[in-house]
Enzyme design. Structure first.
Site, mmCIF file in Angstrom:
data_model
loop_
_atom_site.group_PDB
_atom_site.id
_atom_site.type_symbol
_atom_site.label_atom_id
_atom_site.label_comp_id
_atom_site.label_asym_id
_atom_site.label_seq_id
_atom_site.Cartn_x
_atom_site.Cartn_y
_atom_site.Cartn_z
ATOM 1 N N ASP A 77 -9.426 6.903 5.886
ATOM 2 C CA ASP A 77 -8.015 7.331 5.976
ATOM 3 C C ASP A 77 -7.413 7.637 4.601
ATOM 4 O O ASP A 77 -6.444 8.400 4.493
ATOM 5 C CB ASP A 77 -7.122 6.246 6.588
ATOM 6 C CG ASP A 77 -7.755 5.454 7.716
ATOM 7 O OD1 ASP A 77 -8.988 5.411 7.798
ATOM 8 O OD2 ASP A 77 -7.001 4.854 8.481
ATOM 9 N N ASP B 75 -1.213 3.505 1.968
ATOM 10 C CA ASP B 75 -0.683 4.567 2.820
ATOM 11 C C ASP B 75 0.449 5.381 2.203
ATOM 12 O O ASP B 75 1.183 6.054 2.934
ATOM 13 C CB ASP B 75 -0.175 3.947 4.128
ATOM 14 C CG ASP B 75 -1.266 3.174 4.848
ATOM 15 O OD1 ASP B 75 -2.321 3.781 5.113
ATOM 16 O OD2 ASP B 75 -1.076 1.977 5.120
HETATM 17 N N1 GLY Z 1 -3.968 3.771 9.749
HETATM 18 C C1 GLY Z 1 -4.315 5.090 9.977
HETATM 19 C C2 GLY Z 1 -4.793 5.382 11.335
HETATM 20 O O1 GLY Z 1 -4.658 4.554 12.236
HETATM 21 O O2 GLY Z 1 -5.311 6.440 11.552
#
Ligand code: GLY
Length: 370
Positions: free
Chosen positions: A147, A92
């Protein structure tokens, strides 16, 4: 600074007040979602991917208002995430560093901010699984998440700053693999692909936050619209533009005319009709895509849709003026299957809402309808 029409200007004023309240009430904390409207600060909730969105929101309010207090807060909250530039446990880092240190660098060309962006981008490349050609999720080397399309731009950015073809190649391969396995024939997306990390062979789809493994989780789709648009912006490869357009068209085709999708388009009769954070991401991504597409008709449709979404999000159903509700946007959903952060405010929804308002301010052309 241009002045936006009333609903948008009013939304910026409400957002500014809510952010001032957040940082005064929970100093130096970076909550992810609310519970009954109050920021939940006791736990991160699943993974810690959200710590950059508060700093990012403060940068955006500074850009929208030029109120110097927000500049100081933005720098302070950006510094709070700096150590994460060497975090090797999550995929992330783009969520952490693009809203904060990249924006800082874009704005000031500060050499230290440049270095932070580069180091964070380099760290993220360590998640690359060469056999499969993808950056793996925090779940392990077998897992590719949609993501990650929102995080890979950090590697493109570092590659550009350094002129490093190796970094560029990793980011490029990740986008191609995501295109090949997670984008379906109708331009819907799967949330997760499971691979054999030894051979790189694709095994099957899976979802974490959607309805079913073969369904379409709305936020994943919007991460993909935005992420592929940026992949095109960085590489000028037409495959990424065509992909972003196909993904955006799927969003337009399946979402009611107010512009707000449910958590998953395939779930029959969902108990919660709205996932406002996905809508905010879509609005911001559509503003970007409208500036990239070569087709004037698409550009207009994408921009009109982004304004429609913003208009709906600025209505009393979504934008809360109630001081007892601490978040900015209601009706977001974090993790429906685990029932975490359901029908609540989310820090990323609030961030992308502000970013879409900032794009609206940049574009300066308001459709007559709104
Ligand atoms: N972890 C990214 C989302 O929940 O969209």
């Amino acid at each position: 600074m241009k002045t936006l029409p009333f609903p948008y200007q009013h939304a910026i004023e409400i957002a500014s007040q809510k952010l001032l309240y957040l940082i005064a009430t929970y100093p130096d904390l970076t909550p992810s979602f609310t519970q009954a409207g109050k920021w939940r600060v006791q736990e991160t909730g699943w993974t810690n991917w959200c710590e950059g969105f508060l700093g990012g929101s403060l940068w955006l309010v500074y850009l929208l208002t030029r109120d110097e207090r927000f500049l100081q807060y933005a720098e302070h909250y950006s510094r709070l995430v700096e150590l994460r530039k060497s975090d090797r446990n999550v995929h992330d880092l783009g969520f952490l560093f693009l809203p904060t240190w990249k924006r800082w660098h874009d704005l000031t060309e500060d050499v230290y901010a440049r270095q932070v962006v580069i180091e964070a981008g380099q760290t993220l490349t360590e998640r690359f699984v060469p056999q499969g050609g993808y950056l793996c999720s925090f779940q392990g080397s077998h897992s590719l998440y949609i993501d990650i399309m929102m995080n890979v731009p950090l590697i493109f950015e570092a590659a550009l700053l350094l002129g490093d073809d190796n970094l560029l190649n990793i980011a490029h391969q990740h986008c191609l693999t995501t295109r090949r396995y997670l984008v379906r024939g109708d331009f819907s997306t799967a949330h997760e692909g499971i691979f054999d990390p030894q051979t790189g062979k694709f095994l099957h789809y899976q979802t974490q936050q959607g309805w079913r493994d073969d369904s379409t989780w709305a936020r994943g789709q919007t991460w993909a619209i935005y992420g592929f648009a940026l992949a095109y912006q960085y590489t000028h490869k037409s495959v990424f533009l065509q992909t972003a357009e196909g993904l955006a068209d799927f969003y337009l085709l399946h979402t009611p005319s107010h512009g707000i999708p449910p958590n998953d388009w395939d779930e029959p009769n969902p108990a919660f009709p709205y996932e406002s954070s996905a809508a905010a991401i879509a609005a911001s991504g559509l503003f970007i895509l409208s500036g990239l597409t070569q087709d004037p008709l698409r550009a207009k449709v994408y921009q009109d849709t982004a304004y429609q979404i913003l208009f709906t999000l600025c209505s009393a159903d979504f934008l809360t003026e109630d001081d007892a509700w601490e978040g900015i946007l209601r009706h977001g959903i974090y993790h429906l299957p685990a029932f975490v952060g359901v029908d609540e405010s989310t820090i990323w929804g609030d961030y992308f809402f502000l970013e879409a308002l900032w794009w609206a301010n940049q574009s300066g052309s308001f459709s007559e309808k709104h």
